[in-house]
Design a protein around this motif. Structure first.
Motif, PDB file in Angstrom:
ATOM      1  N   THR A 109      41.654  -2.239  14.430  1.00  0.00           N
ATOM      2  CA  THR A 109      43.006  -1.935  13.938  1.00  0.00           C
ATOM      3  C   THR A 109      44.039  -2.190  15.025  1.00  0.00           C
ATOM      4  OG1 THR A 109      42.089  -0.275  12.434  1.00  0.00           O
ATOM      5  CG2 THR A 109      44.461  -0.210  12.841  1.00  0.00           C
ATOM      6  N   GLY A 110      43.764  -1.722  16.231  1.00  0.00           N
ATOM      7  CA  GLY A 110      44.668  -2.019  17.337  1.00  0.00           C
ATOM      8  C   GLY A 110      44.751  -3.501  17.623  1.00  0.00           C
ATOM      9  N   SER A 113      47.033  -5.260  15.077  1.00  0.00           N
ATOM     10  CA  SER A 113      48.439  -5.003  15.398  1.00  0.00           C
ATOM     11  C   SER A 113      48.885  -5.843  16.591  1.00  0.00           C
ATOM     12  CB  SER A 113      48.652  -3.520  15.705  1.00  0.00           C
ATOM     13  OG  SER A 113      48.483  -2.731  14.546  1.00  0.00           O
ATOM     14  N   ALA A 114      48.012  -6.006  17.574  1.00  0.00           N
ATOM     15  CA  ALA A 114      48.360  -6.805  18.746  1.00  0.00           C
ATOM     16  C   ALA A 114      48.529  -8.272  18.387  1.00  0.00           C
ATOM     17  CB  ALA A 114      47.298  -6.638  19.828  1.00  0.00           C
ATOM     18  N   ILE A 130      54.649   4.490  20.923  1.00  0.00           N
ATOM     19  CA  ILE A 130      53.526   4.814  20.044  1.00  0.00           C
ATOM     20  C   ILE A 130      53.799   6.179  19.420  1.00  0.00           C
ATOM     21  CG2 ILE A 130      51.066   5.307  19.909  1.00  0.00           C
ATOM     22  CD1 ILE A 130      50.599   3.321  22.142  1.00  0.00           C
ATOM     23  N   GLN A 136      43.776   6.075  17.226  1.00  0.00           N
ATOM     24  CA  GLN A 136      44.471   4.804  17.045  1.00  0.00           C
ATOM     25  C   GLN A 136      45.569   4.601  18.098  1.00  0.00           C
ATOM     26  OE1 GLN A 136      44.080   2.054  15.603  1.00  0.00           O
ATOM     27  NE2 GLN A 136      42.226   2.680  14.544  1.00  0.00           N
ATOM     28  N   SER A 139      43.628   3.060  20.862  1.00  0.00           N
ATOM     29  CA  SER A 139      43.257   1.693  20.480  1.00  0.00           C
ATOM     30  C   SER A 139      44.440   0.748  20.604  1.00  0.00           C
ATOM     31  CB  SER A 139      42.738   1.679  19.038  1.00  0.00           C
ATOM     32  OG  SER A 139      42.547   0.356  18.576  1.00  0.00           O
ATOM     33  N   HIS A 140      45.604   1.185  20.139  1.00  0.00           N
ATOM     34  CA  HIS A 140      46.796   0.332  20.208  1.00  0.00           C
ATOM     35  C   HIS A 140      47.273   0.151  21.649  1.00  0.00           C
ATOM     36  CE1 HIS A 140      46.837   0.514  15.882  1.00  0.00           C
ATOM     37  NE2 HIS A 140      47.865  -0.318  15.858  1.00  0.00           N
ATOM     38  N   MET A 144      47.565  -3.582  22.961  1.00  0.00           N
ATOM     39  CA  MET A 144      48.903  -4.046  23.325  1.00  0.00           C
ATOM     40  C   MET A 144      48.994  -4.402  24.814  1.00  0.00           C
ATOM     41  SD  MET A 144      50.744  -4.159  20.630  1.00  0.00           S
ATOM     42  CE  MET A 144      50.540  -3.562  18.951  1.00  0.00           C
ATOM     43  N   CYS A 194      54.776   1.299  17.314  1.00  0.00           N
ATOM     44  CA  CYS A 194      53.595   1.443  16.464  1.00  0.00           C
ATOM     45  C   CYS A 194      53.612   2.829  15.831  1.00  0.00           C
ATOM     46  CB  CYS A 194      52.316   1.271  17.284  1.00  0.00           C
ATOM     47  SG  CYS A 194      52.152  -0.329  18.092  1.00  0.00           S
ATOM     48  N   LEU A 196      51.454   5.448  13.730  1.00  0.00           N
ATOM     49  CA  LEU A 196      50.013   5.628  13.536  1.00  0.00           C
ATOM     50  C   LEU A 196      49.691   7.042  13.083  1.00  0.00           C
ATOM     51  CD1 LEU A 196      49.118   4.028  16.998  1.00  0.00           C
ATOM     52  CD2 LEU A 196      49.195   2.835  14.801  1.00  0.00           C
ATOM     53  N   ASN A 216      54.896  -2.121  14.091  1.00  0.00           N
ATOM     54  CA  ASN A 216      53.605  -2.134  13.410  1.00  0.00           C
ATOM     55  C   ASN A 216      53.459  -0.811  12.669  1.00  0.00           C
ATOM     56  OD1 ASN A 216      52.566  -4.676  14.612  1.00  0.00           O
ATOM     57  ND2 ASN A 216      52.640  -3.503  16.511  1.00  0.00           N
TER      58      ASN A 216
END
Length: 317
Positions: A109-110, A113-114, A130, A136, A139-140, A144, A194, A196, A216
């Motif tokens: 998922t991250g 988005s990246a 964020i 998440q 993860s992002h 990123m 982002c 989330l 995102n």
């Protein structure tokens, strides 16, 4: 049959590999090399949900992610989402692998988005915000940091210690990590945002977002739930992961549509279209771009295929 648990997935599905796999998958889905089906959410008699998310790949595989969504698990020690990815062979229908779904979902998922951010954000984006700093959020941050030349990460969560933990993780990467008291504080002046969170009501307002930002929007995935307000959606160039899914499942897009703020043509296309060059992405430095995603099973199956093929290719002990 191969079995890949959480520890195996986290050791073998690296962020750089997942970025590459997700970019390829977004293109393949638009070229018709794989088939993305609408997910099925089955309401169980105990008020919880069983989710079935199938996909098919021309290159020899099909499968599904099967998860339980137990909102009643709060305080029990069990997570709210649990499940597995089942990978089948296309020719004979045999089960090839069972893969921990939560670790794959977290990483991919991250990564998606990246990939979307690289395609849509201004290339000199430096400041990331964020909103929602759980699994998440981490993860992002990881994805990123691979995709952008970041200098600062602003973190906000309704539970403040989560924001502080993510800010510390950003600092460990050599970035300026800031835990913010409000979502507005986190996003003002940010180049990339982002969202989330599990919020059903907007947590991000148009008036807080600067011209030229990229967003995102990942957290909300039901027709009645959204993270972005209608003014922001109407003001922005909107892209998605899968058009059919967004038109069925995304309150972020559907609620302003039902309010008459725009027509279906406001959804300009998918990030896969942008990557293939069949849909223009950002038109100017001043435009706000939004990537609205609800997740695709083809992404999960692509990761399962990668892990399975890597395991087959590895020298035997």
């Amino acid at each position: 049959m191969k079995i890949f648990d959480q520890a195996y997935v986290e050791a073998h599905l690296t962020v750089p590999d997942c970025l590459r796999i997700m970019e390829q998958t977004l293109k393949e889905e638009r070229r018709g090399d794989c088939v993305q089906y609408l997910r099925t959410a089955i309401d169980l008699p105990n008020t919880n949900v069983l989710g079935l998310m199938p996909a098919y790949y021309d290159r020899g595989y099909f499968g599904a992610k099967v998860i339980s969504v137990y909102h009643t698990n709060g305080g029990t020690g069990y997570p709210s989402h649990q499940g597995e990815i089942l990978l089948f062979g296309k020719e004979h229908g045999e089960v090839l692998a069972v893969v921990d779904a939560m670790s794959v979902t977290k990483i991919r998922t991250g990564a998606v988005s990246a990939v979307a951010t690289r395609a849509l954000a201004n290339p000199d984006a430096k400041v990331l915000a964020i909103l929602g700093c759980g699994a998440q959020g981490h993860s992002h941050l990881n994805a990123m940091a691979q995709a952008l030349d970041l200098t600062e990460v602003r973190c906000w969560d309704a539970y403040a210690p989560c924001g502080e933990k993510l800010a510390a993780a950003a600092q460990e990467k050599g970035l300026r990590g800031v835990a913010c008291a409000t979502a507005q504080e986190a996003v003002q002046g940010a180049d990339v945002i982002c969202t989330l969170t599990p919020s059903k009501e907007p947590i991000l307002r148009s008036g807080w977002v600067k011209d030229g930002a990229h967003i995102n929007a990942i957290g909300a995935c039901a027709p009645t739930a959204r993270e972005l307000d209608s003014d922001l959606m109407a003001r922005s160039r909107v892209f998605c992961d899968n058009i059919e899914s967004i038109l069925h499942e995304s309150g972020d897009f559907l609620i302003p549509l039902q309010e008459g703020r725009y027509g279906k043509e406001h959804l300009l296309g998918t990030v896969g279209d942008v990557l293939l060059g069949s849909c223009p992405g950002r038109g100017s430095r001043q435009e706000i771009s939004i990537f609205k995603a609800v997740g695709m099973a083809v992404e999960d199956i692509a990761c399962a295929i990668y892990l399975y093929e890597q395991a087959l290719a590895a020298p035997s002990n």
